[in-house]
Every structure is written in structure tokens, then in C-alpha cells.
Design a protein around this motif. Structure first.
Motif, mmCIF file in Angstrom:
data_model
loop_
_atom_site.group_PDB
_atom_site.id
_atom_site.type_symbol
_atom_site.label_atom_id
_atom_site.label_comp_id
_atom_site.label_asym_id
_atom_site.label_seq_id
_atom_site.Cartn_x
_atom_site.Cartn_y
_atom_site.Cartn_z
ATOM 1 N N GLN A 272 0.852 -1.182 0.000
ATOM 2 C CA GLN A 272 0.000 0.000 0.000
ATOM 3 C C GLN A 272 0.892 1.237 0.000
ATOM 4 O OE1 GLN A 272 -3.699 0.043 0.010
ATOM 5 N NE2 GLN A 272 -3.042 -1.947 -0.812
ATOM 6 N N TRP A 273 0.471 2.244 -0.737
ATOM 7 C CA TRP A 273 1.265 3.453 -0.956
ATOM 8 C C TRP A 273 0.475 4.664 -0.501
ATOM 9 C CZ3 TRP A 273 0.581 7.305 -5.047
ATOM 10 C CH2 TRP A 273 1.694 8.112 -5.277
ATOM 11 N N VAL A 274 1.133 5.548 0.238
ATOM 12 C CA VAL A 274 0.482 6.779 0.697
ATOM 13 C C VAL A 274 1.380 7.965 0.394
ATOM 14 C CG1 VAL A 274 -0.942 5.740 2.508
ATOM 15 C CG2 VAL A 274 1.399 6.436 3.039
ATOM 16 N N ARG A 275 0.773 9.033 -0.080
ATOM 17 C CA ARG A 275 1.503 10.288 -0.268
ATOM 18 C C ARG A 275 1.603 11.008 1.071
ATOM 19 N NH1 ARG A 275 0.896 13.371 -5.833
ATOM 20 N NH2 ARG A 275 0.532 11.646 -7.288
ATOM 21 N N ARG A 276 2.791 11.486 1.388
ATOM 22 C CA ARG A 276 3.024 12.205 2.641
ATOM 23 C C ARG A 276 4.078 13.275 2.420
ATOM 24 N NH1 ARG A 276 -0.127 12.003 7.075
ATOM 25 N NH2 ARG A 276 1.712 12.768 8.172
ATOM 26 N N PRO A 277 3.761 14.555 2.606
ATOM 27 C CA PRO A 277 4.798 15.576 2.483
ATOM 28 C C PRO A 277 5.918 15.400 3.499
ATOM 29 C CG PRO A 277 2.775 16.498 3.402
ATOM 30 C CD PRO A 277 2.447 15.130 2.916
ATOM 31 N N ASP A 278 5.600 14.732 4.629
ATOM 32 C CA ASP A 278 6.604 14.475 5.665
ATOM 33 C C ASP A 278 7.088 13.024 5.613
ATOM 34 O OD1 ASP A 278 4.223 13.330 6.454
ATOM 35 O OD2 ASP A 278 4.405 13.913 8.558
ATOM 36 N N ALA A 279 7.165 12.466 4.405
ATOM 37 C CA ALA A 279 7.514 11.045 4.262
ATOM 38 C C ALA A 279 8.848 10.712 4.912
ATOM 39 C CB ALA A 279 7.529 10.661 2.776
ATOM 40 N N GLN A 280 9.824 11.571 4.774
ATOM 41 C CA GLN A 280 11.139 11.285 5.346
ATOM 42 C C GLN A 280 11.073 11.201 6.858
ATOM 43 O OE1 GLN A 280 14.279 13.844 3.977
ATOM 44 N NE2 GLN A 280 15.848 12.827 5.189
ATOM 45 N N ALA A 281 10.329 12.115 7.478
ATOM 46 C CA ALA A 281 10.210 12.108 8.936
ATOM 47 C C ALA A 281 9.452 10.877 9.417
ATOM 48 C CB ALA A 281 9.512 13.380 9.410
ATOM 49 N N VAL A 282 8.392 10.487 8.705
ATOM 50 C CA VAL A 282 7.636 9.300 9.096
ATOM 51 C C VAL A 282 8.494 8.053 8.942
ATOM 52 C CG1 VAL A 282 5.642 7.851 8.535
ATOM 53 C CG2 VAL A 282 5.411 10.342 8.543
ATOM 54 N N GLN A 283 9.221 7.952 7.836
ATOM 55 C CA GLN A 283 10.106 6.801 7.653
ATOM 56 C C GLN A 283 11.127 6.711 8.790
ATOM 57 O OE1 GLN A 283 13.288 7.030 4.803
ATOM 58 N NE2 GLN A 283 12.868 4.959 4.031
ATOM 59 N N ASP A 284 11.665 7.854 9.183
ATOM 60 C CA ASP A 284 12.661 7.864 10.255
ATOM 61 C C ASP A 284 12.055 7.440 11.592
ATOM 62 O OD1 ASP A 284 15.417 8.767 11.263
ATOM 63 O OD2 ASP A 284 14.065 9.980 12.504
#
Length: 327
Positions: A272-284
């Protein structure tokens, strides 16, 4: 060298978390892999041979005998630009990065799904991952065949990578294989969970398959890989049960991500794929909890594979809940 999911050792080193303590959701590979039986000694001791039943098993599975075994999709992805003419190449945006990378040097255009139809008549090669990785975008089968007809009438080509289509085989173009200027790529890495075996198939007209075979050379698949792939492709009971299981787990993952506030997910059964402007922070944040997910920069987004067991589901749910707390 392009980035891919599954780089767990690098993440373990970066975050100081032992390999065994990670939940790896970065690859989109089925966590419930086909159960590989013991491989006979002859598969290791003898050179691989045609006529061992692999091609017949693949033909029965894909619904066509217009196929060539290859060592996963990657060798074909890299070789096809040398065999297919055409200056103007159109791909989806975003998509699996190895495809546009292989066609560099041509006039390359990356379009959104809704822009593809208008671009067909000034495209020489249309290259689609279907369903798309990572966005999950898909097109009706009849639309794809219509695009192929328009392309072929002008001498153009349609190349479709169906790495994630096994859970919905009715959407596949495999049964149309053999048509002039149509290439379909399939592999056992994702649905069967056999990524390490490196087994794939190029479904294409005979002339292209012959040229590709000459380019890749003999023994593209090892004896053990051929043995395992033949058995997996013939195991219809496992395939049917797994399709049902993965569809249910995909719905569960989409619900979990939606309820966590990450956005509206999309994708096939295996991710499943979600767009997130804060993707880097969420991944971290997730990585600090020992959960590895795949991040994309254009557009900023995250791809989540399926957890392997109930412990993994609980761990993911807890980490998603903690995203809303202090860092």
C-alpha cells in the motif's frame, strides 16, 4: 546505482538496531512465500537443461507458450532497449526506477496515468508497470490492448511489467503474448515470495525472444531455480489460497494506514502506498522503532509491504499510533 527496498543491513547499521530485530516492510515481496521443498542433488550437479518441464509449467500458469525464462525481470529490463527501436519513450510517473534508467539516452517522457491516452500517438515505446509500482495505478485490460493496437499500427511497442499482477490474473495481458510489438514481463519474486531465486519470463513475439536469448546467452537460470520455479508454478492449490489471503491482508493494511491518519492508501495486494509531504520524517520515526518502509521523493510518499505475522501487525499498529506522540 538506483535505490531499492530491502536494504536492511544498511538500515541496521545506521540505526544501531540488530538485523534480527527489524520488521522489513520495504520490498513488496509476499511474506508468506511458497514453501520450497528439498532440491535434488542433480539440480546442483548438472548443467541446466531445457525440457525439464519449466516452460510447460509456465505456459500453463500464464496461458501462453510465447515465453522465455530469464533470471528475474532485471536482465530483460536492461536488455530490451537494445532490441526495441524508437526514440520517444513514455513511462508512468512515478514508477519503478530501473525502467526509465534502462532507456536513458532516448527522449523520455514521464506522465501521470490520466495523461497516457493523449500521448499514445506521439509515442514509440509505451512502458508501463501494471499495476504500477509504487502508486498502484492500473488500467482496464481493453484499454491496454487498445493502446497496443494504436502503437503497433505505427510501428510502436507496448512493454508491460506485470510484477505485481499475480493476485489478479484476469487483468494480465499474458494471454495476448505473441502479438507483434507487445512485451509482457513476469516474475516469481513478488507473489511467490521467491525473489532470491531470480526467475522471470519474457512473454513476447518469437523473433524478439530469439534475439533476447542470443543476447543473454545460455543457462540464464540455475538448475535449482528451474526446479523450484517449475513446482511453484504448478501448485494451483497454494496459488488460489494465497490470492485470497493476500487480498484480505491488503484490505487490512489499507484500513490500518487510513485509521492511523497517514492518508488514503492505494496499491495492489502486496503493498500500500500513501503520499506524505513528511515522508522522510515518518520513515525515520518508524525506523527508530525497527520498522523499515520504502520512501520515495517524487512525489513524497511511503510504500508499506505486508507484515509476516500477527506480531508484525501488532508492532506496526503500535508504531503508527506512536507517530502522533513526541519524537
Amino acid at each position: 546505482m538506483l535505490e531499492h527496498g530491502g536494504r536492511l543491513r544498511r538500515a541496521a547499521q545506521h540505526y544501531g538496531i540488530p538485523l534480527a530485530d527489524w520488521l522489513d516492510l520495504s520490498t513488496g515481496i509476499n511474506p508468506h512465500a511458497w514453501p520450497v521443498p528439498p532440491v535434488p542433488a542433480t539440480a546442483w550437479h548438472r548443467l541446466p537443461e531445457d525440457g525439464d518441464g519449466l516452460e510447460a509449467a509456465a505456459a500453463a500458469y500464464y496461458g501462453t507458450d510465447q515465453l522465455l525464462p530469464v533470471a528475474g525481470s532485471q536482465p530483460a529490463i536492461q536488455a530490451l532497449p537494445a532490441l526495441i527501436p524508437g526514440e520517444r519513450v513514455t513511462v508512468l510517473a512515478p514508477t519503478y526506477a530501473e525502467h526509465p534508467h534502462a532507456w536513458r539516452g532516448r527522449t523520455l517522457r514521464a506522465l501521470a496515468a490520466e495523461e497516457i491516452d493523449a500521448a499514445i500517438d506521439d509515442t514509440d515505446v509505451l512502458l508501463l508497470v501494471h499495476p504500477n509500482n509504487p502508486s498502484g495505478a492500473r488500467f482496464p485490460r481493453e484499454r491496454l490492448l487498445g493502446w497496443h493496437a494504436r502503437l503497433a499500427a505505427r510501428g510502436g511497442w507496448l512493454v508491460v511489467d506485470e510484477a505485481f499482477i499475480d493476485t489478479e490474473p484476469a487483468e494480465s495481458l499474458a494471454v495476448a503474448a505473441g502479438r507483434d510489438r507487445l512485451v509482457v514481463l513476469r516474475s516469481l519474486g513478488k507473489f511467490f515470495g521467491l525473489a532470491g531465486a531470480r526467475v522471470g519470463f519474457v512473454l513476447a513475439p518469437a523473433a524478439l525472444r530469439e534475439r533476447l536469448a542470443d543476447l543473454l546467452g545460455p543457462w540464464t537460470l540455475s538448475g535449482p531455480a528451474r526446479h523450484v520455479a517449475r513446482a511453484a508454478l504448478a501448485d494451483r492449490a497454494w496459488q488460489d489460497a494465497m490470492r485470497e489471503r493476500l487480498q484480505g491482508e491488503a484490505a487490512r493494511l489499507a484500513t490500518l494506514l487510513r485509521h492511523s491518519g497517514l492518508g488514503e492508501p492505494a496499491g495492489p495486494a502486496l503493498f500500500q502506498w500513501v503520499r506524505r509531504p513528511d515522508a522522510q520524517a515518518v520513515q525515520d520515526r518508524l525506523a527508530r522503532a525497527g520498522i523499515l518502509v520504502r520512501r520515495f521523493d517524487e512525489p513524497a510518499s511511503l510504500r508499506f509491504g505486508l507484515p509476516p505475522d500477527e506480531a508484525g501487525w501488532s508492532r506496526l499498529a503500535a508504531a503508527l499510533d506512536n507517530l502522533h506522540g513526541p519524537a
